[in-house]
Design an enzyme around this catalytic site. Structure first.
Site, PDB file in Angstrom:
ATOM      1  N   CYS A 158       0.827  -1.210   0.000  1.00 40.77           N
ATOM      2  CA  CYS A 158       0.000   0.000   0.000  1.00 40.77           C
ATOM      3  C   CYS A 158       0.860   1.259   0.000  1.00 40.77           C
ATOM      4  O   CYS A 158       0.468   2.289  -0.560  1.00 40.77           O
ATOM      5  CB  CYS A 158      -0.962   0.000   1.188  1.00 40.77           C
ATOM      6  N   HIS A 213      -1.694   1.524   7.349  1.00 36.62           N
ATOM      7  CA  HIS A 213      -2.135   1.385   5.965  1.00 36.62           C
ATOM      8  C   HIS A 213      -2.043   2.735   5.277  1.00 36.62           C
ATOM      9  O   HIS A 213      -2.429   3.770   5.834  1.00 36.62           O
ATOM     10  CB  HIS A 213      -3.577   0.871   5.916  1.00 36.62           C
TER      11      HIS A 213
END
Length: 400
Positions: A72, A350
Site C-alpha cells: 500500500c 495502511h
C-alpha cells in the site's frame, strides 16, 4: 513555441547547434564541462520544440493499483506521482530516451512509465499490477526486499533518486570544494550550477530545491552559509495549541526557527577556527516546481518508535512559502494536488492517497477508487503533501 510571434524557432536552434558542433567539436563525452553543459542546453531547446508538437491522449486516470503483499505504501506514492503532470507526461512521452546520458537501458524508468501508462489508459481498466516495477525497484534497493510494511516517504526518496540516476542528463563529475568568499546569492547560484553539472534530469527539474543553512558565531559574529539540495521538506510537528490543532504554517515556523548550538554540537567556526556556541537557521534558497512536504509523524526514542496523530491543517490553494525564502523573493505560491495518508499505528498501518484531477478529488485505496470532497481531505492521517507551483506551466498538449 507558443507566443513566439509566428517565428519558426526550431530550424534556427538546429542551425545554431550544428554550427557550434562543427566549429568547436562539441561531444557529449567532452572533458570540458562547460561545453557539455552548452551542448545539453541546446539539445534541451530542440527537445522542447519536439515535445510541443507531441500530444497525449489520456483516460480519466481514476484507476487503482493491485496490492501485491503489503505494498500500500508503493500504491499511495505512485498514485501521487501519477498525478504530478510534469512527470506523468514526461514518462508517457518517453522523453527520457532522448535526454539521458547513459547508454544503459533505463529499466526502472521503463517499468514505472508502464505503470503510469496503465493508470492513464484511454480504455480505463479496473486495476494495474505493479509487480514488475516493484521487482526491479527491489533489485535496485534491496532494503525493500521481503513483504514487510515500509515507510512511504522513504520509498519516495529512494524511487526519485533511482529514477534520476537512470535518466541523468550528465556524466559523472567529481565533486569540488567550496569557492572563496562570495555574496550569499552568488554562492548559492554557484553551488546550484555545480549540482546541475553532475545531476540534471526531469526529476531535478520538478522536485529539487535548495536549502540554506546559516550559522552565526556568538564569539566573533561571523556568518557562514552552506547550501544543500532537497527533494522534500521533513517538518517537525509542534505540540498542540490550546485549540487542539496545529497548522502547516506552525510546522514551517518550527522548521525554520533559530536553533542554539553549544560547543559540543556546533561545527567549527571558519574565522575562530574552533568550535564555538552559535545559532543555526534553515531557509529555502531555491524553490522547486513541486514541493513535497513530509509531516514527521514518526519519532524514534531509544527503545521504541511512536506516531503522532496530531491534526495538522493545511491550505489547498495559495500556500505561500515566500516568508521562508530569501528576504526579497516575495510571494511564492503553491496549490495542493495530492496527499499520501497513513492510518493506524507504527506496526499496523495502511497507506492511501487523495489526488486531484480535472474533475475533482479522488480517494485511492489500493485497487479501490472513489470520489471525495474537498472538506474530507484534511485529517490527522495526512503524512506527505504534494504541492505544485501555481505559476508553473506545461508544454504538453493533452487530449482526453
Amino acid at each position: 513555441m507558443p507566443g513566439a510571434s509566428g517565428v519558426n524557432i526550431e530550424p534556427s536552434c538546429k542551425a545554431l547547434c550544428r554550427t557550434l558542433v562543427s566549429q568547436n567539436g562539441l561531444q557529449r563525452e567532452s572533458a570540458d564541462i562547460s561545453q557539455s553543459v552548452l551542448y545539453t542546453s541546446l539539445m534541451g531547446l530542440l527537445l522542447v520544440a519536439d515535445t510541443e508538437k507531441e500530444q497525449l491522449t489520456l483516460g480519466v486516470g481514476r484507476v487503482g493499483l493491485r496490492n501485491i503483499g503489503n505494498t500500500c505504501f508503493l500504491n499511495a506514492v505512485v498514485q501521487c506521482l501519477s498525478h504530478t503532470r510534469g512527470l506523468r507526461d514526461y514518462c508517457l512521452l518517453k522523453s527520457y530516451k532522448q535526454e539521458k546520458f547513459s547508454k544503459e537501458d533505463a529499466k526502472l524508468m521503463e517499468a514505472f512509465s508502464q505503470v503510469l501508462s496503465g493508470l492513464w489508459d484511454v480504455n480505463d481498466g479496473n486495476t494495474v499490477n505493479p509487480r514488475q516495477f516493484y521487482s526491479l525497484f527491489k533489485e535496485a534497493v534491496p532494503y525493500f526486499s521481503g513483504y514487510s510494511q515500509q515507510d512511504a516517504q522513504e520509498f519516495l526518496r529512494f524511487l526519485l533518486d533511482k529514477l534520476h540516476t537512470e535518466i541523468n542528463r550528465r556524466p559523472y563529475v567529481r565533486r569540488t570544494g567550496k569557492d572563496p568568499e562570495q555574496k550569499i546569492s552568488e554562492e548559492a547560484a554557484a553551488m546550484w550550477k555545480k549540482h546541475l553539472e553532475r545531476d540534471d534530469s526531469r526529476i531535478v527539474d520538478l522536485f529539487s530545491g535548495q536549502l540554506r543553512s546559516s550559522l552565526h558565531c556568538s564569539v566573533c559574529s561571523h556568518y557562514s552559509n552552506t547550501f544543500d539540495v532537497f527533494c522534500d521538506l521533513s517538518l517537525p510537528i509542534p505540540k498542540k495549541s490550546s485549540s487542539g490543532e496545529v497548522t502547516l504554517r506552525q510546522c514551517l515556523d518550527l522548521f525554520s526557527q533559530e536553533e542554539k548550538l553549544d560547543k559540543e554540537n556546533s561545527p567549527m567556526c571558519e574565522r575562530c577556527n574552533r568550535h564555538t556556541e552559535c545559532t543555526k537557521r534553515l531557509s529555502i534558497q531555491r524553490f522547486p516546481q513541486v514541493i513535497v512536504i513530509h509531516l514527521n509523524r514518526f519519532t524514534m526514542s531509544r527503545w521504541s518508535i511512536s506516531k503522532s496523530t496530531t491534526y495538522v491543517s493545511f491550505p489547498l490553494t495559495n500556500l505561500d512559502l515566500g516568508p521562508y525564502g530569501p528576504l526579497d523573493c516575495g510571494p511564492v505560491l503553491y496549490d495542493l494536488y495530492a496527499i499520501c495518508n497513513h492510518a493506524g499505528t507504527v506496526n499496523m498501518g495502511h497507506y492511501t492517497a487523495c489526488c486531484s484531477d480535472e474533475s475533482g478529488w479522488c480517494f485511492y485505496n489500493d485497487s479501490s477508487v472513489t470520489p471525495v470532497s474537498e472538506n474530507q481531505l484534511q485529517t490527522n492521517q495526512a503524512y506527505v503533501l504534494f504541492y505544485q507551483r501555481s505559476n508553473s506551466t506545461t508544454t504538453t498538449t493533452v487530449r482526453k
